[in-house]
Design an enzyme around this catalytic site. Structure first.
Site, PDB file in Angstrom:
ATOM      1  N   HIS A   1      -6.133  -1.545  -1.291  1.00 12.47           N
ATOM      2  CA  HIS A   1      -5.336  -1.174  -0.143  1.00 12.47           C
ATOM      3  C   HIS A   1      -6.430  -0.433   0.769  1.00 12.47           C
ATOM      4  O   HIS A   1      -7.414   0.345   0.317  1.00 12.47           O
ATOM      5  CB  HIS A   1      -4.320  -0.157  -0.528  1.00 12.47           C
ATOM      6  CG  HIS A   1      -3.102  -0.802  -0.939  1.00 12.47           C
ATOM      7  ND1 HIS A   1      -2.579  -0.547  -2.163  1.00 12.47           N
ATOM      8  CD2 HIS A   1      -2.304  -2.009  -0.629  1.00 12.47           C
ATOM      9  CE1 HIS A   1      -1.561  -1.159  -2.440  1.00 12.47           C
ATOM     10  NE2 HIS A   1      -1.475  -2.479  -1.476  1.00 12.47           N
TER      11      HIS A   1
ATOM     12  N   CYS B   1       0.157   6.777  -3.296  1.00 11.88           N
ATOM     13  CA  CYS B   1       0.937   5.491  -3.799  1.00 11.88           C
ATOM     14  C   CYS B   1       2.170   5.977  -4.442  1.00 11.88           C
ATOM     15  O   CYS B   1       3.180   5.353  -4.398  1.00 11.88           O
ATOM     16  CB  CYS B   1       0.068   4.737  -4.673  1.00 11.88           C
ATOM     17  SG  CYS B   1      -1.587   4.312  -4.547  1.00 11.88           S
TER      18      CYS B   1
END
Length: 264
Positions: free
Chosen positions: A168, A255
């Site tokens: 990511h 996250c």
């Protein structure tokens, strides 16, 4: 208050026993659920220490990666956007999160195109723009849909590129204050943070780039002393949180929560 670093609320989700089946780029062994939960408890306690309300959702055994709630939504002051994760096994996680967002927001919209996918881990929100990294989990169609949804709310979206082999965009960067970005050198060298003050993580400590600024604190994964000292020397109040088990599933500080201030 700066909406990109100050928050009244966070949503987290307890890790499920099925986490041992979680996705990972490289298999370095299964996470220890008890240790992961202990780290998770410390994470939540640290968020609450700032005075924020933390909503802890129950585990979802059917979704091994569901502890990583950030990928399911983008929460902005005006409303929330339900994502469409790029990993097929994670599509249901966004649907599970949607009702919790609707309980807090008057406006909840969704990425709905069959060919669109986008995950919150690829989105860095600053005071001036929303940077979205194209990656294996976020494509151009997803970015286009997001742009169409948040432009009426007054936000500008800028597409950037997640480094090759990196899961990511925010695996390699985070926001420390309204003008300061913590980044890996491989990402900052691309020039995507021109106009911001950039602090590079220490060589060999790339995994430290995924931190979060949450009110007065910077939460960073434990075990990266040179980067910790650099952030502290820049004037930030740093808290180290154990992340050894989430790291086995390519997870980091950002996250594990959705961070936001719902409309009054």
């Amino acid at each position: 208050m700066s909406f990109s670093i100050h928050f009244t609320h966070a949503i987290t989700r307890r890790p499920a026993a099925s986490i041992v089946r979680g996705l990972r780029a490289v298999d370095t062994g299964n996470p220890d659920l008890a240790l992961m939960q202990a780290h998770h408890d410390t994470y939540i306690a640290t968020l609450r220490e700032t005075g924020a309300t933390v909503i802890e959702l129950p585990p979802l055994e059917d979704f091994p990666d569901s502890v990583f709630v950030e990928d399911t939504a983008l929460c902005l002051p005006q409303g929330a956007v339900v994502m469409r994760p790029g990993a097929p096994s994670r599509l249901g996680e966004a649907a599970e999160m949607a009702p919790h967002l609707r309980a807090l927001y008057g406006q909840v919209v969704e990425i709905s195109g069959a060919g669109s996918f986008i995950e919150g881990g690829d989105i860095l929100v600053t005071e001036r723009e929303i940077l979205v990294g194209r990656s294996a989990r976020t494509n151009g169609a997803g970015i286009a849909e997001l742009t169409a949804l948040v432009t009426p709310w007054g936000h500008t979206v800028r597409e950037v590129h997640t480094p090759p082999g990196v899961l990511h965009f925010k695996t390699d960067c985070s926001l420390l204050d309204v003008d300061t970005v913590l980044s890996t050198r491989r990402l900052s060298a691309s020039g995507c943070f021109t106009g911001y003050r950039v602090i590079d993580v220490a060589e060999g400590e790339e995994a430290a780039a995924n931190t979060i600024r949450f009110n007065g604190l910077v939460l960073m994964p434990a075990g990266f002393p040179r980067t910790r000292d650099t952030i502290a020397a820049a004037g930030f109040d740093v808290r180290e949180i154990g992340n050894s088990e989430c790291a086995k599933l390519d997870g980091g500080m950002s996250c594990l929560s959705l961070r936001f201030t719902p409309p009054a």
